[in-house]
Scaffold this motif. Sequence first.
Motif, PDB file in Angstrom:
ATOM      1  N   GLY A   8       0.815  -1.208   0.000  1.00  6.79           N
ATOM      2  CA  GLY A   8       0.000   0.000   0.000  1.00  6.79           C
ATOM      3  C   GLY A   8       0.847   1.256   0.000  1.00  6.79           C
ATOM      4  N   GLU A  32       0.609   5.346   1.230  1.00  2.00           N
ATOM      5  CA  GLU A  32      -0.112   6.336   2.026  1.00  2.00           C
ATOM      6  C   GLU A  32       0.338   7.729   1.647  1.00  2.00           C
ATOM      7  OE1 GLU A  32       0.159   6.180   6.238  1.00  2.00           O
ATOM      8  OE2 GLU A  32      -0.913   4.293   6.371  1.00  2.00           O
ATOM      9  N   ALA A  69      -4.793   9.440   2.658  1.00  2.93           N
ATOM     10  CA  ALA A  69      -5.286   8.664   1.522  1.00  2.93           C
ATOM     11  C   ALA A  69      -4.439   7.401   1.431  1.00  2.93           C
ATOM     12  CB  ALA A  69      -5.184   9.468   0.236  1.00  2.93           C
ATOM     13  N   PHE A  92      -3.848   3.873  -0.904  1.00  2.00           N
ATOM     14  CA  PHE A  92      -4.075   3.076  -2.103  1.00  2.00           C
ATOM     15  C   PHE A  92      -3.337   1.758  -1.908  1.00  2.00           C
ATOM     16  CE2 PHE A  92      -4.089   7.528  -3.287  1.00  2.00           C
ATOM     17  CZ  PHE A  92      -5.355   7.636  -3.844  1.00  2.00           C
ATOM     18  N   TYR A  93      -3.999   0.637  -2.184  1.00  2.00           N
ATOM     19  CA  TYR A  93      -3.389  -0.654  -1.888  1.00  2.00           C
ATOM     20  C   TYR A  93      -3.817  -1.705  -2.897  1.00  2.00           C
ATOM     21  CZ  TYR A  93      -7.976  -1.495   0.096  1.00  2.00           C
ATOM     22  OH  TYR A  93      -9.332  -1.608   0.256  1.00  2.00           O
ATOM     23  N   VAL A 134      -7.877  -4.551  -5.187  1.00  2.00           N
ATOM     24  CA  VAL A 134      -7.268  -3.220  -5.198  1.00  2.00           C
ATOM     25  C   VAL A 134      -8.290  -2.224  -4.675  1.00  2.00           C
ATOM     26  CG1 VAL A 134      -5.642  -3.686  -7.065  1.00  2.00           C
ATOM     27  CG2 VAL A 134      -7.897  -2.814  -7.604  1.00  2.00           C
ATOM     28  N   GLY A 183      -8.893   2.022  -2.780  1.00  2.00           N
ATOM     29  CA  GLY A 183      -8.454   3.326  -2.322  1.00  2.00           C
ATOM     30  C   GLY A 183      -9.361   3.780  -1.199  1.00  2.00           C
ATOM     31  N   GLU A 184      -8.780   4.378  -0.175  1.00  2.00           N
ATOM     32  CA  GLU A 184      -9.552   4.773   1.003  1.00  2.00           C
ATOM     33  C   GLU A 184      -9.109   6.124   1.522  1.00  2.00           C
ATOM     34  OE1 GLU A 184      -8.900   1.625   3.762  1.00  2.00           O
ATOM     35  OE2 GLU A 184     -10.228   0.270   2.694  1.00  2.00           O
ATOM     36  N   GLY A 192     -13.327  -0.441  -3.440  1.00  2.00           N
ATOM     37  CA  GLY A 192     -12.374  -1.466  -3.831  1.00  2.00           C
ATOM     38  C   GLY A 192     -12.974  -2.398  -4.861  1.00  2.00           C
TER      39      GLY A 192
END
Length: 147
Positions: free
Chosen positions: A39, A41, A50, A52-53, A65, A67-68, A94
Amino acid sequence: MKRLTLLVLLVALAVGASAQAQRSFQFRISVPSPALGFGLEAELQRNLVALFYGDLFFQGPGVFVGGELLFKPDLGQFDRDLRGISPYLGGGIGAGFGGGGADVGLTLDFGIEFALDRSTGLFVGWQGIYYFDGGAGSRAILGASFR
């Protein structure tokens, strides 16, 4: 074959450049469905992050996959004795790929991160996944963050 090699190289360069620019990446392990992930950050504001992973599931096999957006305050700003402890709460979107199709849904995360030093932290959390087709799932996530 040349296009695939070029695409993989470009993705690797983009991920590496983004990790270097953000100075924060993480390695993730999730259970009960075993998965390994990576991920990135990015701190947006003081307590807003934010994430993304991408996670590779071994049962299936499959890839998830997402995004949070996470609210992640350092408790040290409230009490100096709690410096380095950061609970987080948030969610995002996701998509899971595998088994011949894609499932897209909303994610909800919460957990806590403990800073070992200025550049390393360990975290444990929970993620709920609520797919738009009506399915749901959850998993525990363990990992390390490097800044």
